[in-house]
Scaffold this motif. Structure first.
Motif, mmCIF file in Angstrom:
data_model
loop_
_atom_site.group_PDB
_atom_site.id
_atom_site.type_symbol
_atom_site.label_atom_id
_atom_site.label_comp_id
_atom_site.label_asym_id
_atom_site.label_seq_id
_atom_site.Cartn_x
_atom_site.Cartn_y
_atom_site.Cartn_z
ATOM 1 N N LEU A 114 -1.725 -8.352 2.426
ATOM 2 C CA LEU A 114 -1.632 -7.654 1.143
ATOM 3 C C LEU A 114 -2.182 -8.489 0.000
ATOM 4 O O LEU A 114 -2.031 -9.708 -0.026
ATOM 5 C CB LEU A 114 -0.173 -7.273 0.878
ATOM 6 N N VAL A 115 -2.853 -7.806 -0.911
ATOM 7 C CA VAL A 115 -3.341 -8.503 -2.106
ATOM 8 C C VAL A 115 -2.712 -7.860 -3.337
ATOM 9 O O VAL A 115 -2.356 -6.676 -3.331
ATOM 10 C CB VAL A 115 -4.884 -8.441 -2.233
ATOM 11 N N ASP A 116 -2.607 -8.673 -4.356
ATOM 12 C CA ASP A 116 -1.980 -8.218 -5.586
ATOM 13 C C ASP A 116 -2.969 -7.392 -6.406
ATOM 14 O O ASP A 116 -4.150 -7.728 -6.489
ATOM 15 C CB ASP A 116 -1.547 -9.453 -6.388
ATOM 16 N N THR A 117 -2.501 -6.311 -7.008
ATOM 17 C CA THR A 117 -3.416 -5.465 -7.782
ATOM 18 C C THR A 117 -2.937 -5.291 -9.223
ATOM 19 O O THR A 117 -3.403 -4.388 -9.921
ATOM 20 C CB THR A 117 -3.537 -4.072 -7.136
ATOM 21 N N ALA A 118 -2.003 -6.159 -9.633
ATOM 22 C CA ALA A 118 -1.393 -5.992 -10.955
ATOM 23 C C ALA A 118 -2.429 -5.881 -12.075
ATOM 24 O O ALA A 118 -2.262 -5.119 -13.025
ATOM 25 C CB ALA A 118 -0.436 -7.150 -11.236
ATOM 26 N N LYS A 119 -3.546 -6.629 -11.926
ATOM 27 C CA LYS A 119 -4.527 -6.618 -13.018
ATOM 28 C C LYS A 119 -5.205 -5.254 -13.193
ATOM 29 O O LYS A 119 -5.800 -4.968 -14.217
ATOM 30 C CB LYS A 119 -5.576 -7.709 -12.793
ATOM 31 N N PHE A 120 -5.114 -4.408 -12.164
ATOM 32 C CA PHE A 120 -5.722 -3.075 -12.279
ATOM 33 C C PHE A 120 -4.704 -2.018 -12.708
ATOM 34 O O PHE A 120 -5.061 -0.868 -12.918
ATOM 35 C CB PHE A 120 -6.330 -2.650 -10.939
ATOM 36 N N ALA A 121 -3.433 -2.421 -12.810
ATOM 37 C CA ALA A 121 -2.368 -1.449 -13.054
ATOM 38 C C ALA A 121 -2.597 -0.687 -14.357
ATOM 39 O O ALA A 121 -3.005 -1.258 -15.363
ATOM 40 C CB ALA A 121 -1.020 -2.162 -13.087
ATOM 41 N N LYS A 122 -2.364 0.593 -14.284
ATOM 42 C CA LYS A 122 -2.619 1.463 -15.437
ATOM 43 C C LYS A 122 -1.590 2.576 -15.393
ATOM 44 O O LYS A 122 -1.886 3.696 -14.981
ATOM 45 C CB LYS A 122 -4.029 2.041 -15.281
ATOM 46 N N PRO A 123 -0.365 2.239 -15.780
ATOM 47 C CA PRO A 123 0.698 3.234 -15.633
ATOM 48 C C PRO A 123 0.465 4.441 -16.531
ATOM 49 O O PRO A 123 -0.246 4.353 -17.530
ATOM 50 C CB PRO A 123 1.975 2.469 -16.009
ATOM 51 N N GLY A 124 1.039 5.556 -16.140
ATOM 52 C CA GLY A 124 1.009 6.716 -17.030
ATOM 53 C C GLY A 124 0.204 7.894 -16.526
ATOM 54 O O GLY A 124 0.245 8.967 -17.100
ATOM 55 N N GLY A 125 -0.525 7.730 -15.437
ATOM 56 C CA GLY A 125 -1.269 8.865 -14.878
ATOM 57 C C GLY A 125 -2.470 9.255 -15.709
ATOM 58 O O GLY A 125 -2.985 8.447 -16.491
ATOM 59 N N GLY A 126 -2.917 10.500 -15.556
ATOM 60 C CA GLY A 126 -4.120 10.972 -16.232
ATOM 61 C C GLY A 126 -5.352 10.255 -15.725
ATOM 62 O O GLY A 126 -6.262 9.925 -16.484
ATOM 63 N N TYR A 127 -5.374 10.012 -14.417
ATOM 64 C CA TYR A 127 -6.455 9.210 -13.855
ATOM 65 C C TYR A 127 -7.741 10.001 -13.661
ATOM 66 O O TYR A 127 -7.713 11.164 -13.276
ATOM 67 C CB TYR A 127 -6.032 8.631 -12.502
ATOM 68 N N PRO B 299 -8.345 6.475 1.025
ATOM 69 C CA PRO B 299 -8.890 5.917 -0.219
ATOM 70 C C PRO B 299 -8.201 6.452 -1.468
ATOM 71 O O PRO B 299 -8.028 5.719 -2.449
ATOM 72 C CB PRO B 299 -10.360 6.351 -0.193
ATOM 73 N N ILE B 300 -7.794 7.707 -1.423
ATOM 74 C CA ILE B 300 -7.113 8.290 -2.584
ATOM 75 C C ILE B 300 -5.734 7.644 -2.742
ATOM 76 O O ILE B 300 -5.323 7.256 -3.853
ATOM 77 C CB ILE B 300 -6.968 9.825 -2.409
ATOM 78 N N ILE B 301 -5.049 7.516 -1.598
ATOM 79 C CA ILE B 301 -3.733 6.879 -1.615
ATOM 80 C C ILE B 301 -3.872 5.439 -2.119
ATOM 81 O O ILE B 301 -3.082 4.974 -2.953
ATOM 82 C CB ILE B 301 -3.121 6.916 -0.194
ATOM 83 N N ALA B 302 -4.921 4.756 -1.631
ATOM 84 C CA ALA B 302 -5.145 3.366 -2.022
ATOM 85 C C ALA B 302 -5.423 3.277 -3.525
ATOM 86 O O ALA B 302 -4.890 2.405 -4.213
ATOM 87 C CB ALA B 302 -6.302 2.785 -1.231
ATOM 88 N N ALA B 303 -6.249 4.199 -4.023
ATOM 89 C CA ALA B 303 -6.598 4.161 -5.450
ATOM 90 C C ALA B 303 -5.340 4.290 -6.307
ATOM 91 O O ALA B 303 -5.167 3.585 -7.302
ATOM 92 C CB ALA B 303 -7.585 5.285 -5.765
ATOM 93 N N LEU B 304 -4.443 5.199 -5.899
ATOM 94 C CA LEU B 304 -3.229 5.399 -6.690
ATOM 95 C C LEU B 304 -2.295 4.193 -6.601
ATOM 96 O O LEU B 304 -1.624 3.845 -7.574
ATOM 97 C CB LEU B 304 -2.512 6.676 -6.237
ATOM 98 N N ARG B 305 -2.281 3.544 -5.420
ATOM 99 C CA ARG B 305 -1.469 2.324 -5.296
ATOM 100 C C ARG B 305 -2.011 1.246 -6.243
ATOM 101 O O ARG B 305 -1.261 0.580 -6.938
ATOM 102 C CB ARG B 305 -1.518 1.799 -3.859
ATOM 103 N N VAL B 306 -3.343 1.107 -6.245
ATOM 104 C CA VAL B 306 -3.956 0.074 -7.089
ATOM 105 C C VAL B 306 -3.672 0.359 -8.560
ATOM 106 O O VAL B 306 -3.244 -0.521 -9.308
ATOM 107 C CB VAL B 306 -5.476 0.013 -6.830
ATOM 108 N N LEU B 307 -3.841 1.614 -8.952
ATOM 109 C CA LEU B 307 -3.607 1.955 -10.366
ATOM 110 C C LEU B 307 -2.127 1.857 -10.716
ATOM 111 O O LEU B 307 -1.766 1.685 -11.879
ATOM 112 C CB LEU B 307 -4.149 3.360 -10.664
ATOM 113 N N GLY B 308 -1.295 1.964 -9.696
ATOM 114 C CA GLY B 308 0.137 1.814 -9.922
ATOM 115 C C GLY B 308 0.585 0.359 -9.822
ATOM 116 O O GLY B 308 1.768 0.071 -9.908
#
Lengths: 327, 395
Positions: free
Chosen positions: B80-93, B337-346
């Motif tokens: 696992l790698v950390d994705t905190a720097k990509f986090a963008k809470p709040g939706g509207g992606y 990939p969609i699931i992954a994208a949402l995990r990263v943004l979360g």
């Protein structure tokens, strides 16, 4: 001169080639000792022979039809979508496919004769248009399925008295061949040959050159539709089914000694050329030669046969009317 | 005239003879030692062993909820790698996807599945897709154009590996999280690279089945689509490796171009040439039904077969009571990939290399995968049966 160049010219050599190939097959493949082996070969070859007969009409009248391969693909993909596995749809879809074939032939022929665009370019354009249209419509993956009754023509066999089981495609092939020979022996067929030889003479003699050329394109596209029905029946739906078929048909026609540029060659020889090509591929396969060689073999055949035809008929003839390059 | 013709024919024959004389060595049908010698440049012992091991390894859910995670949410040996720097809470992606192509049934089923996955997530408000139509140059410009469209995450399914690498690197440099799936790229800049186990495992699944089902000395025909495509080459390289260490005899390796008519002719010729074929291995199942039909039409018994998870083959398998196996390259990977994208943004962790399980359809599971109402070219391993819109979009 004219008498020597009539039908039957060039039939001899290709029949010898075919005979040699067939005899060679009996030595290599145990299956070719019995008639069943040859029937299987004929069944596999039937679509190509039908295509070659169609291509013959266009080539002998001085043109090319490069659109037949993509027409085959288009019709197979369309057929699967429309039939959708239901036997009730079989017959109207077959009628529709033949109708589409006639339509494509008419477009090819009218653009060639009325707009005076060389047939090489018109049919190349048609190839691209049909390829693109199929891709656009299907998204690259054929949908639907063919019904069992649709596939009978390409896959099934008929019970013929005395001989026994004969594949339907072989019967279709024979009917097409007999009809083509009959047509070429009639006035229209001879005129078609004359158009390829020298269209000015035909025009001055009161022949309707444009109409004859148009007829050739329609026949070619119609027979491509028949080939599409046989191929779809033989192997089912595939978006690759017609790939390279146009070149295989042209190779078959030149192997049959038909002169590119028109005016010389017999339809039986063209059909024999197609059968020889298929027999040659079977032989190479039985000898364990890679299938990848197929296109190389085709290339060699086209070049050798055309070079031979050019020299055989004399340089004078070639200089008088440049022979278009097919590569 | 006759003399000249025969001279031409002779010249042609000589050319052919010259060409063919050096071919058999390159083709290496049969013999153990020969096949071993012909080990392809695509064979990679380390990767081969890793993939074979993955087949029996246990896939895990990423949030230690093993029981609930579906196959497309699981990963094998994830780092696992950390994705905190990509986090963008709040939706509207705004999600963007550069697709290599949709020019075959596998990609069609996959892409439809992906679109349905997007619909499952209300937090995705915009989904922009550009189709490269199987052209590298178009995909390069697609990726560039997506870079200026304000994507929150970019999903890429590369057309080819080497050529698309610089374009993906450039996209990474814009700071947008990039997710690559299916075929890879030669850079580690994407947040995650999602793929099923791979070609070696696929090829081995089929070859091991035949090794088991075909009696010693039995004749196996291998049918391949094209040479030179890495995923397909890997499948064959693995099968070749397994056949080389077995008693079965590979009597032919032929390319079909994915054409049903050609496949049928080839199989027909092999039945005539060999008298009997005891097993058929294929690197992809698209023409499996045509190959089976060749046996039916020749009046021969259908030998053990390796196909794929397309409905037409599965139905044929059941109807004809065949002995068969269907390795899969699961289309459910298009959900990941969609699931992954949402995990990263979360801001949730994702595996650096997200290896998805790659199951095969066997006799025991066959009936679960046959869906009579689905199109013949539908891929059964789509993981889409439970999706709200099923089955309409896939028809």
């Amino acid at each position: 001169m004219r008498a020597r160049l009539r039908l039957g010219d060039g039939t001899g050599p290709v029949l010898v080639v075919l005979l040699i190939l067939l005899v060679a097959l009996t030595f290599v493949g145990p299956a070719y000792v019995e008639p069943a082996g040859y029937l299987a070969l004929l069944k596999r070859a039937a679509p190509l022979v039908v295509l070659a007969v169609g291509q013959y009409f266009v080539v002998v009248s001085g043109g090319f039809d490069l659109s037949v391969g993509s027409l085959v693909t288009a019709e197979v993909v369309v057929a699967a979508r429309l039939v959708d596995g239901d036997d009730a749809n079989t017959w109207w879809v077959i009628a529709l496919l033949l109708g589409c074939g006639v339509l494509v032939g008419l477009v090819n022929g009218l653009i060639t004769t009325k707009l005076l665009v060389p047939s090489f370019i018109v049919t190349l354009g048609m190839l691209l248009v049909l390829d693109g249209a199929v891709f656009l419509w299907s998204g690259g993956a054929p949908r639907g399925a063919l019904s069992p009754s649709f596939r009978v023509l390409g896959r099934g066999s008929a019970d013929v008295p005395v001989i026994g089981q004969v594949p339907w495609s072989v019967i279709v092939l024979l009917v097409v061949l007999v009809a083509a020979v009959w047509f070429m022996h009639r006035g229209t067929g001879r005129m078609l040959l004359a158009v390829g030889d020298n269209d000015n003479v035909v025009r001055l003699a009161g022949g309707r050159v444009d109409r004859l050329r148009l007829l050739a394109f329609v026949l070619s596209a119609l027979l491509a539709s028949v080939a599409a029905i046989l191929l779809a029946g033989f192997a089912g739906v595939s978006a690759q089914v017609g790939e390279g078929m146009e070149f295989r048909a042209i190779t078959a026609v030149v192997l049959g000694g038909v002169l590119l540029g028109g005016g010389r060659g017999s339809v039986v020889a063209a059909a024999a050329g197609a059968l020889s090509l298929e027999a040659l591929f079977s032989l190479l396969n039985l000898l364990g030669v890679s299938g990848a060689l197929e296109s190389a073999v085709q290339g060699v055949i086209i070049i050798v046969a055309v070079a031979y035809a050019a020299h055989g008929a004399g340089l004078r003839r070639m200089l008088r009317r440049p022979v278009p390059d097919t590569a | 005239m006759n003399r000249k013709w025969s001279a031409a024919a002779l010249a042609g024959a000589l050319t052919l003879a010259g060409c063919s004389s050096d071919l058999p060595a390159a083709q290496a049908p049969g013999g153990t030692s020969e096949s071993a010698k012909a080990k392809s440049e695509f064979f990679d012992q380390g990767e081969y062993e890793r993939q074979l091991r993955f087949r029996t390894a246990k896939a895990v859910g990423l949030d230690s909820q093993d029981g609930a995670a579906k196959p497309w949410e699981q990963a094998l040996e994830p780092q696992l790698v950390d994705t905190a720097k990509f986090a963008k809470p709040g939706g509207g992606y705004h999600l963007c996807f550069s697709n290599a192509s949709v020019d075959n049934p596998w990609r069609q089923v996959g892409f439809k599945t992906m679109k349905e996955e997007v619909k499952l997530h209300p937090e995705i408000t915009k989904f922009t897709v550009l189709d490269a139509e199987a052209k590298d140059d178009k995909q390069i410009s697609d990726i560039q154009s997506l870079a200026s469209q304000g994507c929150n995450a970019l999903v890429v399914s590369p057309n080819t590996t080497a050529t698309l690498t610089p374009a993906v690197e450039a996209a990474c440099a814009t700071g947008v999280p990039v997710i690559v799936f299916d075929r890879g790229v030669k850079t580690s800049c994407p947040v995650t690279f999602i793929h099923p186990i791979g070609g070696f495992a696929f090829g081995a699944d089929g070859a091991e089945f035949l090794k088991d089902k075909v009696k010693p000395g039995g004749k196996v025909l291998a049918l391949r689509i094209l040479p030179g495509v890495d995923v397909l080459e890997q499948r064959w390289a693995a099968a070749n490796e397994i056949f080389a260490g077995s008693q079965v005899k590979v009597v032919g390796v032929e390319f079909t171009n994915g054409d049903a008519a050609k496949t049928k002719s080839i199989v027909n010729e092999y039945i005539q040439r060999e008298g009997k074929i005891d097993g058929v291995w294929m690197d992809a199942g698209a023409t499996a039904v045509a190959a089976v039909e060749a046996f039916q039409d020749a009046g021969a018994a259908i030998p053990p077969f390796v196909g794929e998870d397309q409905q037409d083959f599965l139905r044929m398998w059941a109807d004809e009571k065949m002995t068969a196996v269907a390795p899969t390259y699961p289309t459910y990977q298009w959900r990941t990939p969609i699931i992954a994208a949402l995990r990263v943004l979360g801001g949730k962790q994702v595996p650096r290399e997200w290896v998805l399980p790659q199951p095969k359809v066997t006799q025991d599971t066959l009936k679960d995968f046959i869906k009579q109402d689905m199109p013949p070219l539908h891929y059964a391993m789509c993981g889409c049966e439970g999706m709200p819109g099923y089955p309409a979009p896939w028809k």
